[in-house]
Motif scaffolding. Structure first.
Motif, mmCIF file in Angstrom:
data_model
loop_
_atom_site.group_PDB
_atom_site.id
_atom_site.type_symbol
_atom_site.label_atom_id
_atom_site.label_comp_id
_atom_site.label_asym_id
_atom_site.label_seq_id
_atom_site.Cartn_x
_atom_site.Cartn_y
_atom_site.Cartn_z
ATOM 1 N N VAL A 17 -19.616 6.090 -6.787
ATOM 2 C CA VAL A 17 -19.598 4.902 -5.929
ATOM 3 C C VAL A 17 -20.952 4.646 -5.280
ATOM 4 O O VAL A 17 -21.288 3.494 -4.985
ATOM 5 N N ASP A 18 -21.751 5.695 -5.056
ATOM 6 C CA ASP A 18 -23.074 5.507 -4.466
ATOM 7 C C ASP A 18 -23.986 4.754 -5.423
ATOM 8 O O ASP A 18 -24.742 3.860 -5.015
ATOM 9 N N TYR A 19 -23.922 5.118 -6.695
ATOM 10 C CA TYR A 19 -24.775 4.436 -7.681
ATOM 11 C C TYR A 19 -24.283 3.011 -7.922
ATOM 12 O O TYR A 19 -25.086 2.074 -8.052
ATOM 13 N N ILE A 20 -22.967 2.836 -7.979
ATOM 14 C CA ILE A 20 -22.416 1.496 -8.182
ATOM 15 C C ILE A 20 -22.836 0.571 -7.049
ATOM 16 O O ILE A 20 -23.211 -0.588 -7.277
ATOM 17 N N ALA A 21 -22.797 1.064 -5.808
ATOM 18 C CA ALA A 21 -23.208 0.265 -4.658
ATOM 19 C C ALA A 21 -24.688 -0.104 -4.752
ATOM 20 O O ALA A 21 -25.077 -1.251 -4.492
ATOM 21 N N ALA A 22 -25.521 0.864 -5.125
ATOM 22 C CA ALA A 22 -26.957 0.600 -5.249
ATOM 23 C C ALA A 22 -27.227 -0.424 -6.346
ATOM 24 O O ALA A 22 -28.079 -1.314 -6.191
ATOM 25 N N LEU A 23 -26.485 -0.323 -7.440
ATOM 26 C CA LEU A 23 -26.664 -1.261 -8.542
ATOM 27 C C LEU A 23 -26.261 -2.668 -8.118
ATOM 28 O O LEU A 23 -26.949 -3.649 -8.425
ATOM 29 N N ARG A 24 -25.163 -2.779 -7.382
ATOM 30 C CA ARG A 24 -24.706 -4.104 -6.944
ATOM 31 C C ARG A 24 -25.679 -4.734 -5.957
ATOM 32 O O ARG A 24 -25.827 -5.962 -5.919
ATOM 33 N N GLN A 25 -26.350 -3.927 -5.150
ATOM 34 C CA GLN A 25 -27.245 -4.471 -4.132
ATOM 35 C C GLN A 25 -28.687 -4.625 -4.622
ATOM 36 O O GLN A 25 -29.523 -5.167 -3.913
ATOM 37 N N ALA A 26 -28.991 -4.148 -5.832
ATOM 38 C CA ALA A 26 -30.366 -4.135 -6.322
ATOM 39 C C ALA A 26 -30.875 -5.539 -6.616
ATOM 40 O O ALA A 26 -30.249 -6.298 -7.358
ATOM 41 N N ASP A 27 -32.024 -5.872 -6.032
ATOM 42 C CA ASP A 27 -32.696 -7.131 -6.367
ATOM 43 C C ASP A 27 -33.524 -6.989 -7.633
ATOM 44 O O ASP A 27 -33.847 -7.978 -8.296
ATOM 45 N N ASP A 28 -33.903 -5.741 -7.943
ATOM 46 C CA ASP A 28 -34.699 -5.460 -9.134
ATOM 47 C C ASP A 28 -34.039 -4.309 -9.892
ATOM 48 O O ASP A 28 -34.169 -3.145 -9.524
ATOM 49 N N LEU A 29 -33.313 -4.643 -10.940
ATOM 50 C CA LEU A 29 -32.601 -3.622 -11.713
ATOM 51 C C LEU A 29 -33.546 -2.644 -12.386
ATOM 52 O O LEU A 29 -33.179 -1.495 -12.648
ATOM 53 N N SER A 30 -34.775 -3.075 -12.668
ATOM 54 C CA SER A 30 -35.731 -2.197 -13.333
ATOM 55 C C SER A 30 -36.259 -1.113 -12.405
ATOM 56 O O SER A 30 -36.941 -0.186 -12.853
ATOM 57 N N ALA A 31 -35.941 -1.202 -11.099
ATOM 58 C CA ALA A 31 -36.394 -0.188 -10.142
ATOM 59 C C ALA A 31 -35.362 0.913 -9.929
ATOM 60 O O ALA A 31 -35.628 1.892 -9.231
ATOM 61 N N LEU A 32 -34.179 0.762 -10.538
ATOM 62 C CA LEU A 32 -33.140 1.778 -10.370
ATOM 63 C C LEU A 32 -33.487 3.039 -11.158
ATOM 64 O O LEU A 32 -34.005 2.955 -12.275
ATOM 65 N N PRO A 33 -33.211 4.221 -10.606
ATOM 66 C CA PRO A 33 -33.398 5.451 -11.386
ATOM 67 C C PRO A 33 -32.414 5.484 -12.540
ATOM 68 O O PRO A 33 -31.239 5.154 -12.380
ATOM 69 N N LEU A 34 -32.894 5.889 -13.726
ATOM 70 C CA LEU A 34 -32.055 5.849 -14.925
ATOM 71 C C LEU A 34 -32.119 7.171 -15.676
ATOM 72 O O LEU A 34 -33.079 7.446 -16.396
ATOM 73 N N PRO A 35 -31.087 8.000 -15.541
ATOM 74 C CA PRO A 35 -31.019 9.219 -16.345
ATOM 75 C C PRO A 35 -30.730 8.890 -17.798
ATOM 76 O O PRO A 35 -29.990 7.947 -18.098
ATOM 77 N N ALA A 36 -31.314 9.670 -18.712
ATOM 78 C CA ALA A 36 -31.097 9.419 -20.140
ATOM 79 C C ALA A 36 -29.737 9.926 -20.587
ATOM 80 O O ALA A 36 -29.036 9.266 -21.356
ATOM 81 N N ARG A 37 -29.368 11.118 -20.111
ATOM 82 C CA ARG A 37 -28.085 11.718 -20.490
ATOM 83 C C ARG A 37 -27.212 11.826 -19.246
ATOM 84 O O ARG A 37 -27.646 12.367 -18.218
ATOM 85 N N VAL A 38 -26.001 11.319 -19.353
ATOM 86 C CA VAL A 38 -25.139 11.191 -18.180
ATOM 87 C C VAL A 38 -23.761 11.783 -18.458
ATOM 88 O O VAL A 38 -23.202 11.588 -19.544
ATOM 89 N N ILE A 39 -23.230 12.470 -17.445
ATOM 90 C CA ILE A 39 -21.831 12.886 -17.458
ATOM 91 C C ILE A 39 -21.134 12.176 -16.311
ATOM 92 O O ILE A 39 -21.640 12.155 -15.192
ATOM 93 N N VAL A 40 -19.979 11.586 -16.600
ATOM 94 C CA VAL A 40 -19.131 10.987 -15.569
ATOM 95 C C VAL A 40 -17.825 11.773 -15.550
ATOM 96 O O VAL A 40 -17.160 11.889 -16.586
ATOM 97 N N ILE A 41 -17.482 12.313 -14.393
ATOM 98 C CA ILE A 41 -16.247 13.086 -14.268
ATOM 99 C C ILE A 41 -15.186 12.210 -13.621
ATOM 100 O O ILE A 41 -15.355 11.748 -12.488
#
Length: 457
Positions: free
Chosen positions: A256-280
């Motif tokens: 939910v922390d990342y989802i909130a940051a993504l929704r509020q981002a004015d610049d999506l290219s500034a978001l940190p982006l991991p290459a390999r992700v696990i979602v539990i």
């Protein structure tokens, strides 16, 4: 910036390119499409779609209005029952509610009327000269609503319609709650959540105070002394922990922390982006996280769940969306250990296989490499909000506030609804219904001064 991921690289694509990945998940209906789709409705007597709707919208009625060209009539019918009908048309799991029971969804056709899209069409194309629901004469009563999410907003709007003055106390910078901070960006686009809040507030008689957090700079005893009633719409602000370590190392964080940051981002290219992700996790939040990180450019995303596919709470529609984005799914596995590098950053996770049909470990483990692990294993009530003596005296059921069938708590003139109460199902549409029904109870109680809890403490 998300502190836990500050060591991550940024997306290679520009904001403009990435923004194209977060347009509407489904295209809105054109007038011609809406006319044709509304004609498919059989306008059933005692329609099952209306009976299953948590907010009791007269589905057949608003679809008939669309068919007859009365868009304002359709919208008014929707909003009378669900003032957040625009957002619910976008995020409500219609495939397991109204559209699932549509008679067109039977053996012969298996093609339900597109109720969600028709509801969206009506609300998006309404053209009222002023707010469609004028306020009743002022009662001179004031009500405090704690939390500006769907339950709080719904309650405030109905109370304002009934002539009461309402003050919403909200912790965050924007009203909207889950709709503003917790929904996938491609489900509520173009700042829709804020437009809907503005429309709701235009009824008048509602003031929103931001930066107000219960248990910190806001206390229940003071609110009850200042107002005739208090409605708690606290939501669920505390993410569950994995229970594997005392702290979350860099790279391990709630989805939910990342989802909130993504929704509020004015610049999506500034978001940190991991290459390999696990979602539990196995719910819609887990799917939202997995799909969005793939759309941002993550190379490999794996969703891990401790039970089987049939036990997942995510809807079939959401699972198909995950598959379409090449999200890998591993079932019957539970977290065993977070794997870290020498700098203490996440580099993967060890899982223990669980027994099919039983929730117990087999002792057999496997490891998955990952640059980040997102937890989507549920949330609970933030108990820090109930630290003052009066709030702490509220009866609870497990980790939620206990209420009766009228949303009264065990404290006189204190009510609660939405995700923070025991009967909650964590659905936006149900939170709206809680707020609406609680408002009717509050109105009755403060007008008659019979607000004592109707059940024993």
């Amino acid at each position: 910036m998300i502190e836990s991921l500050k060591h991550m690289p940024r997306p290679r694509a520009t904001h403009e390119t990435l923004a194209e990945q977060f347009g509407d998940l489904e295209r809105a209906l054109t007038p011609r499409q809406a006319a044709l789709e509304s004609a498919r409705c059989l306008y059933c007597y005692d329609a099952p779609c209306s009976r299953i709707c948590p907010t009791e919208i007269d589905v057949a009625g608003f679809i008939r209005n669309i068919h007859e060209g009365n868009v304002n009539g359709a919208a008014a019918g929707i909003l009378k029952q669900n003032i957040l009908g625009g957002s619910c048309a976008r995020v409500c799991p219609t495939e397991v509610l109204c559209e699932d029971v549509c008679v067109r969804n039977g053996e012969a056709e298996r093609q339900p009327v597109k109720i969600g899209l028709l509801q969206r069409y009506a609300v998006d194309n309404m053209s009222f000269a002023s707010h469609p629901f004028p306020r009743a004469p002022s009662t001179g009563k004031t009500v405090a609503v704690v939390g500006a999410g769907p339950a709080g907003l719904s309650c405030a709007h109905r109370l304002a319609m009934l002539g009461h003055d309402v003050v919403i106390y909200e912790a965050r910078e924007k009203a909207g709650g889950l709709n503003e901070y917790g929904i996938a960006r491609y489900k509520l686009t173009d700042d829709f959540a804020q437009k809907e809040v503005a429309f709701l507030l235009s009824v008048g008689g509602i003031r929103v105070e931001h930066g107000q957090t219960l248990g910190r700079n806001l206390h229940l005893d003071a609110l009850r002394a200042k107002h005739d009633a208090v409605f708690l719409a606290l939501g669920l602000g505390a993410a569950h922990r994995l229970g594997l370590q005392d702290t979350d190392p860099p790279g391990l964080l709630p989805a939910v922390d990342y989802i909130a940051a993504l929704r509020q981002a004015d610049d999506l290219s500034a978001l940190p982006l991991p290459a390999r992700v696990i979602v539990i996790g196995a719910g819609n939040t887990a799917i939202d996280m997995a799909v969005q990180i793939r759309r941002l450019g993550a190379e490999e995303v794996t969703l891990v769940y401790r039970r089987g596919l049939s036990d997942m709470s995510a809807t079939g529609h959401e699972l198909e969306l995950a598959k379409a984005h090449q999200v890998r799914l591993r079932t019957w596995a539970q977290p065993n250990k977070v794997l870290l590098n020498e700098a203490g950053q996440v580099v993967g996770m060890r899982f223990e296989k669980t027994r099919i049909g039983r929730m117990s470990g087999t002792g057999e483990t496997f490891e998955l490499a990952a640059d980040a692990v997102f937890k989507a294993i549920g949330q609970s009530l933030d108990l820090a909000s109930l630290t003052d003596p009066l709030a702490d005296s509220l009866s609870r059921e497990r980790d939620k506030i206990a209420v009766d069938e009228k949303f009264r708590t065990t404290l006189p003139f204190v009510y609660a609804g939405g995700d923070c109460v025991a009967p909650g199902q964590d659905l936006t549409v149900q939170a709206v219904q809680h707020g609406k029904l609680a408002a009717l109870t509050i109105d009755q109680d403060i007008q008659s001064k019979t607000g004592a809890a109707s059940w024993p403490i």
